[in-house]
Design a protein around this motif. Sequence first.
Motif, mmCIF file in Angstrom:
data_model
loop_
_atom_site.group_PDB
_atom_site.id
_atom_site.type_symbol
_atom_site.label_atom_id
_atom_site.label_comp_id
_atom_site.label_asym_id
_atom_site.label_seq_id
_atom_site.Cartn_x
_atom_site.Cartn_y
_atom_site.Cartn_z
ATOM 1 N N LEU A 124 0.836 -1.204 0.000
ATOM 2 C CA LEU A 124 0.000 0.000 0.000
ATOM 3 C C LEU A 124 0.867 1.249 0.000
ATOM 4 O O LEU A 124 0.493 2.281 -0.537
ATOM 5 N N ALA A 165 -4.302 -13.435 -2.501
ATOM 6 C CA ALA A 165 -5.357 -13.629 -1.497
ATOM 7 C C ALA A 165 -5.230 -14.970 -0.790
ATOM 8 O O ALA A 165 -5.733 -15.144 0.313
ATOM 9 N N ARG A 225 -22.969 -2.016 4.632
ATOM 10 C CA ARG A 225 -22.885 -3.323 3.981
ATOM 11 C C ARG A 225 -22.979 -4.406 5.048
ATOM 12 O O ARG A 225 -22.398 -4.269 6.123
ATOM 13 N N ASP A 239 -22.046 -9.745 2.908
ATOM 14 C CA ASP A 239 -21.690 -9.155 1.615
ATOM 15 C C ASP A 239 -20.257 -8.650 1.608
ATOM 16 O O ASP A 239 -19.558 -8.732 0.595
ATOM 17 N N ALA A 268 -17.603 -10.045 -1.103
ATOM 18 C CA ALA A 268 -16.847 -9.230 -2.058
ATOM 19 C C ALA A 268 -15.383 -9.688 -2.100
ATOM 20 O O ALA A 268 -14.802 -9.859 -3.172
ATOM 21 N N PHE A 269 -14.800 -9.910 -0.917
ATOM 22 C CA PHE A 269 -13.395 -10.315 -0.891
ATOM 23 C C PHE A 269 -13.228 -11.791 -1.269
ATOM 24 O O PHE A 269 -12.209 -12.175 -1.833
ATOM 25 N N HIS A 291 -15.020 -13.327 -3.565
ATOM 26 C CA HIS A 291 -15.043 -13.330 -5.030
ATOM 27 C C HIS A 291 -13.679 -12.946 -5.589
ATOM 28 O O HIS A 291 -13.186 -13.564 -6.527
ATOM 29 N N ALA A 292 -13.081 -11.897 -4.996
ATOM 30 C CA ALA A 292 -11.775 -11.445 -5.498
ATOM 31 C C ALA A 292 -10.737 -12.554 -5.394
ATOM 32 O O ALA A 292 -9.790 -12.605 -6.184
ATOM 33 N N ASN A 327 -12.987 -12.586 -11.604
ATOM 34 C CA ASN A 327 -13.208 -12.628 -10.154
ATOM 35 C C ASN A 327 -13.276 -11.226 -9.562
ATOM 36 O O ASN A 327 -14.102 -10.948 -8.693
ATOM 37 N N VAL A 328 -12.387 -10.357 -10.032
ATOM 38 C CA VAL A 328 -12.325 -9.003 -9.482
ATOM 39 C C VAL A 328 -13.577 -8.224 -9.884
ATOM 40 O O VAL A 328 -14.106 -7.435 -9.101
ATOM 41 N N ARG A 336 -16.546 -9.539 -10.361
ATOM 42 C CA ARG A 336 -17.604 -10.047 -9.457
ATOM 43 C C ARG A 336 -17.491 -9.395 -8.093
ATOM 44 O O ARG A 336 -18.481 -9.035 -7.471
ATOM 45 N N SER A 337 -16.243 -9.275 -7.614
ATOM 46 C CA SER A 337 -15.998 -8.668 -6.316
ATOM 47 C C SER A 337 -16.503 -7.223 -6.292
ATOM 48 O O SER A 337 -17.193 -6.802 -5.361
ATOM 49 N N THR A 356 -20.252 -7.068 -6.332
ATOM 50 C CA THR A 356 -20.791 -7.360 -5.004
ATOM 51 C C THR A 356 -20.692 -6.136 -4.102
ATOM 52 O O THR A 356 -21.625 -5.813 -3.366
ATOM 53 N N LYS A 357 -19.547 -5.437 -4.164
ATOM 54 C CA LYS A 357 -19.382 -4.234 -3.337
ATOM 55 C C LYS A 357 -20.448 -3.199 -3.673
ATOM 56 O O LYS A 357 -21.076 -2.630 -2.782
ATOM 57 N N LEU A 358 -20.632 -2.934 -4.969
ATOM 58 C CA LEU A 358 -21.551 -1.853 -5.359
ATOM 59 C C LEU A 358 -23.012 -2.224 -5.135
ATOM 60 O O LEU A 358 -23.808 -1.408 -4.691
ATOM 61 N N ARG A 359 -23.370 -3.476 -5.442
ATOM 62 C CA ARG A 359 -24.779 -3.833 -5.321
ATOM 63 C C ARG A 359 -25.207 -3.967 -3.856
ATOM 64 O O ARG A 359 -26.390 -3.903 -3.556
ATOM 65 N N SER A 360 -24.246 -4.121 -2.947
ATOM 66 C CA SER A 360 -24.608 -4.404 -1.558
ATOM 67 C C SER A 360 -24.705 -3.164 -0.685
ATOM 68 O O SER A 360 -24.850 -3.271 0.519
ATOM 69 N N ILE A 420 -9.958 0.346 1.230
ATOM 70 C CA ILE A 420 -9.104 0.260 0.040
ATOM 71 C C ILE A 420 -7.832 -0.543 0.362
ATOM 72 O O ILE A 420 -7.291 -1.237 -0.505
ATOM 73 N N THR A 452 -7.583 -3.196 2.385
ATOM 74 C CA THR A 452 -7.914 -4.618 2.282
ATOM 75 C C THR A 452 -8.109 -4.999 0.807
ATOM 76 O O THR A 452 -7.679 -6.068 0.375
ATOM 77 N N SER A 453 -8.746 -4.110 0.049
ATOM 78 C CA SER A 453 -8.970 -4.390 -1.369
ATOM 79 C C SER A 453 -7.640 -4.591 -2.096
ATOM 80 O O SER A 453 -7.491 -5.523 -2.886
ATOM 81 N N LEU A 454 -6.677 -3.705 -1.809
ATOM 82 C CA LEU A 454 -5.396 -3.791 -2.515
ATOM 83 C C LEU A 454 -4.520 -4.920 -1.994
ATOM 84 O O LEU A 454 -3.683 -5.432 -2.729
ATOM 85 N N THR A 486 -5.799 -7.732 -1.238
ATOM 86 C CA THR A 486 -6.403 -8.892 -1.894
ATOM 87 C C THR A 486 -6.092 -8.881 -3.390
ATOM 88 O O THR A 486 -5.835 -9.926 -3.984
ATOM 89 N N VAL A 487 -6.147 -7.695 -3.980
ATOM 90 C CA VAL A 487 -5.837 -7.539 -5.418
ATOM 91 C C VAL A 487 -4.736 -6.484 -5.548
ATOM 92 O O VAL A 487 -5.017 -5.313 -5.774
#
Lengths: 316, 252
Positions: free
Chosen positions: A64, A86, A102, A106, A110-111, A113-114, B2-3, B5-6, B9-13, B85, B87-89, B91-92
């Motif tokens: 990061l 991951a 959220r 969910d 989200a994680f 799925h990633a 996969n990303v 879908r991820s 999921t974030k936006l729809r939830s 962000i 955790t997101s980064l 993971t990806v």
Amino acid sequence: MLPTESATRSAYAVGIRAEGLTKQYGDKAAVSDLSFSAEPGVITGFLGPNGSGKSTTLRMLLGLVRPTQGKITIGGHHIAELDDPARTIGTLLDARAIHPHRTAQDHLLAFAHAAGLGRERVDEVLEIVGLTDAATRRAGEYSLGMKQRLGIATALLGDPGVLVFDEPLNGLDPEGIRWIRTLMRKMAAEGRTILFSSHLMSEMELTADNLIVIGQGRLIAESTLDEFVRAHTTQGVTVRTASRVELVRALNRAGIKLEETPDSGLLVHGVDSATVGRIAAAEGIALEELTKVRESLEDIFLRLTHDVTDYGSQPA
Amino acid sequence: MNVIRSEWTKLRSVRSTWIAVLSTISSAVALSVLGSSDLSDVSPTNLPADWDPTAASLDGFLFAQLVIGMLGALSITPEFHNGMIGTSLATVPARSRLLAAKAIVVTAIALVTSLVTTLLTFTGGQIMVSRAGLPAAGIGDPGVAGALIGATLYLTFIALIGAGIGTVTRSTASSLAVLVGALLLVPALGPSLPGFVGEWFARYWPITAGQAAYKVVPMSDMVTPVLGIVILALAAAATTVAGHAAFRVRDV
């Protein structure tokens, strides 16, 4: 190959290594030339006062924050070079890092799925952290303790061999602290690398096998917890007697350093209680109290980091 | 995949996504209907030469464009506010992949929202025009289908611009400020600047140019519909590239 226990272990056997890690913000160094390693199979405690560079170091580990110099790697690779990040490393950086609207389910999905995982794995980790019943509640309604559990569930999703937790015990009640400790023990016993940070020595004492201590972004100590205790603990003895003047004279003659305590006792440094007892007996002095004292780990930690703080605040 | 879908999921939830979608649609329809309510003054025998009921109904986009821009911004700014962000980064770690997945999901949601908004706004506007006893536009009339496609793309590109602005500013409030400036203030004030500068803003400011895309009757003071949507598309691309560059370079 059969999935024997040793095979499972070797699959996890990935360590963390920092080499000359430095992060400079303007002319202020958040982290200076930091080198250490965290090995599989043990819990490594990452200890330092608030603002000592722990979080910056962990953020560099996770890609990061970009180091100004040096590197920090997972099994020899930068996180961005991992084939399947991951499933290699799981992290809890900040329990509050969740969208309040959220649901926990969910959030995890989200994680998941990633990481190429599905709902079954989400249900599994919810079970592990004991949030199954609260899964469909919005994360914003969670207590801090529940958020910590959710953060740990997120870290466990990919069943990674490396787990990194930043201040995981913050805000937890005693039961929660015990739960995380047991979990970290179990994860380490499975051969995983566990690196967790804290600013409290007392948390380390009960949880960590190995210790990395930093202050002002610099490495102060890296050793096993036992070695750390042995290397930094100064032995002392408290003595109380009616013949105080005579005892002070006798000890001075033997070249032993001592100081007076506020409650009119004597604190003798650098010798054990037997030596003090022998000297007193030889002089015919009757002792009222003879107690071995050990500086608490908390005191050692404060003294060590305080020294660095003083050093750091001197003009360059 | 996969990303994507991820990110979906974030936006729809979260509610904010669906509130933005519904607000985009309802504000456009409401403003279009309100804007057409004073048509009773217009005489059917004395229509203005540039009578364009299609474009007139789509003027209801004035507020909706701001909301769909925020839909784009909200695909990323909350992650910076709450710290997710990180955790997101973790993971990806491939930042370009993460951002591309976000852009794809935003585009998909925005495209559907924009199409529904355009069709309902157009229909609502034409009903009001008919009620006033004036000649309304039909979807089969020459140029109308093209204008509706132009309008759909117009809103979609603004959602992408919003996502780019959100990535650069990292803040919901700042994104809103920039969007208000770019979508409302500059188109209103820019043309009144002196000389060549004012003329440039009147014709080529990407938002103003993009609005030419849903005109059926050509306007002499505007660019052509195709040039208009191309200019807006380039602006969306530039904002996306800027967001991407900032996201790659900066520490999180």
